[in-house]
Design an enzyme around this catalytic site. Structure first.
Site, PDB file in Angstrom:
ATOM      1  N   LYS A  54      -7.229   1.661  -3.459  1.00 48.80           N
ATOM      2  CA  LYS A  54      -6.949   1.292  -2.064  1.00 48.80           C
ATOM      3  C   LYS A  54      -7.181   2.490  -1.150  1.00 48.80           C
ATOM      4  O   LYS A  54      -7.652   2.341  -0.010  1.00 48.80           O
ATOM      5  CB  LYS A  54      -5.512   0.789  -1.928  1.00 48.80           C
ATOM      6  CG  LYS A  54      -5.121   0.388  -0.496  1.00 48.80           C
ATOM      7  CD  LYS A  54      -5.976  -0.754   0.046  1.00 48.80           C
ATOM      8  CE  LYS A  54      -5.624  -1.101   1.499  1.00 48.80           C
ATOM      9  NZ  LYS A  54      -4.346  -1.816   1.631  1.00 48.80           N
ATOM     10  N   LYS A  84      -0.440   5.448   8.442  1.00 48.71           N
ATOM     11  CA  LYS A  84       0.380   5.549   7.229  1.00 48.71           C
ATOM     12  C   LYS A  84      -0.510   5.610   5.995  1.00 48.71           C
ATOM     13  O   LYS A  84      -0.331   6.456   5.113  1.00 48.71           O
ATOM     14  CB  LYS A  84       1.324   4.347   7.124  1.00 48.71           C
ATOM     15  CG  LYS A  84       2.249   4.392   5.905  1.00 48.71           C
ATOM     16  CD  LYS A  84       2.569   3.014   5.359  1.00 48.71           C
ATOM     17  CE  LYS A  84       1.428   2.483   4.522  1.00 48.71           C
ATOM     18  NZ  LYS A  84       1.768   1.257   3.771  1.00 48.71           N
ATOM     19  N   THR A  95       0.878  -1.170   0.000  1.00 50.00           N
ATOM     20  CA  THR A  95       0.000   0.000   0.000  1.00 50.00           C
ATOM     21  C   THR A  95       0.908   1.211   0.000  1.00 50.00           C
ATOM     22  O   THR A  95       1.570   1.520   0.999  1.00 50.00           O
ATOM     23  CB  THR A  95      -0.927   0.014   1.228  1.00 50.00           C
ATOM     24  OG1 THR A  95      -1.816  -1.108   1.144  1.00 50.00           O
ATOM     25  CG2 THR A  95      -1.750   1.290   1.275  1.00 50.00           C
TER      26      THR A  95
END
Length: 288
Positions: free
Chosen positions: A172, A240, A97
């Protein structure tokens, strides 16, 4: 069957590589800590490599699942990076990711070298990886995606190309934006039910049959109610991911007020010592 490498044997990569081997693919693994790569190879019958370049040499597909943009560049670029070892025509599939920006950067570099690059972040967490039922969101050229999709399905229940380079990472981001709001809503609902003196389990069992139903509700309400968070997708990782979402929003002009607010709530959980707690620990800040 394909010859493949897998770079990064964390809680996601370790089982994903295992599924590839169990489906009959020839698998070589690399991990920053070589002992972990050796352990994987001894358990699964594959090979361990000391550098990404060594792992990538002669492979049809090189998969990666590492921590962030910089980790990704470190295993891809440079003298010992995967791109240096890959043969022309091979494909790099990135399950990290990361930002859409790094996906486009590495896609362009791959094209210069005669390689293919697919950004392919995943959803489903450690349990999804262990059970081979991840959802994979992909970006890249259509023909390159079509060639690797059957191999990705070794550990996925759903896999789809959403557009050109970076589209997987952008999708995502949508996923994480939606989850952030859902978890906060569920946290407030559980907290409210407790304060109202209701049977939380009975309430959730009832409302989960209606419009409030979600994966988070089905899979997390019991542990949230019990105050158990020592599992699952960590708050540090979620922050994050949300920082990537918020940075991209600043670039494309999207307004994400709830996402920004929930990100700050997660910072409070970190200050409570919950950086490694599951993301459902948002409820803990309401009850402190």
């Amino acid at each position: 069957m394909a010859k493949v490498a897998f770079l990064g044997l964390g809680v996601m990569g370790y089982p994903m590589a295992r599924h590839l081997k169990s489906k009959g693919h020839e698998v070589t693994v690399y991990n920053r800590t070589f002992a972990k790569a050796e352990k994987w190879a001894s358990e699964n019958g594959g090979k361990a490599a000391r550098t990404p370049r060594e792992a990538a040499a002669g492979q049809d597909i090189v998969f990666a699942c590492v921590g962030n943009d910089d980790d990704l560049r470190s295993v891809v670029l440079g003298e010992d990076g995967a791109f240096a070892g890959m043969d022309k025509g091979a494909t790099f599939v990135d399950h990290t990711t990361a930002s859409a920006e790094v996906a486009r950067e590495l896609y362009a570099k791959a094209k210069e070298l005669g390689l293919a690059f697919i950004d392919a972040p995943v959803s489903g967490g450690q349990a999804g990886a262990e059970n081979g039922v991840l959802t994979v969101m992909c970006g890249g050229d259509e023909q390159d995606y079509a060639a690797v999709e059957p191999v990705i399905m070794a550990y996925a229940r759903a896999c789809k190309r959403l557009g050109g380079a970076g589209a997987g990472q952008l999708t995502k981001m949508v996923n994480q934006i939606c989850i952030a709001g859902l978890v906060q809503g569920l946290s407030e609902g559980v907290h409210f039910a407790k304060k109202a003196g209701l049977d939380v389990e009975g309430v959730i069992e009832t409302i989960s049959k209606g419009a409030a139903q979600s994966w988070q509700m089905e899979n997390r309400y019991k542990t949230m109610n019990a105050g158990k968070f020592d599992f699952g997708f960590a708050v540090d990782w979620m922050r994050k991911d949300l920082s990537i979402c918020l940075s991209e929003a600043r670039r494309n002009g999207a307004h994400l007020p709830v996402t920004a607010l929930v990100d700050q709530f997660y910072s409070e959980v970190q200050k409570m010592g919950g950086g490694r707690w599951d993301t459902s620990s948002l409820v803990a800040r309401l009850e402190k």
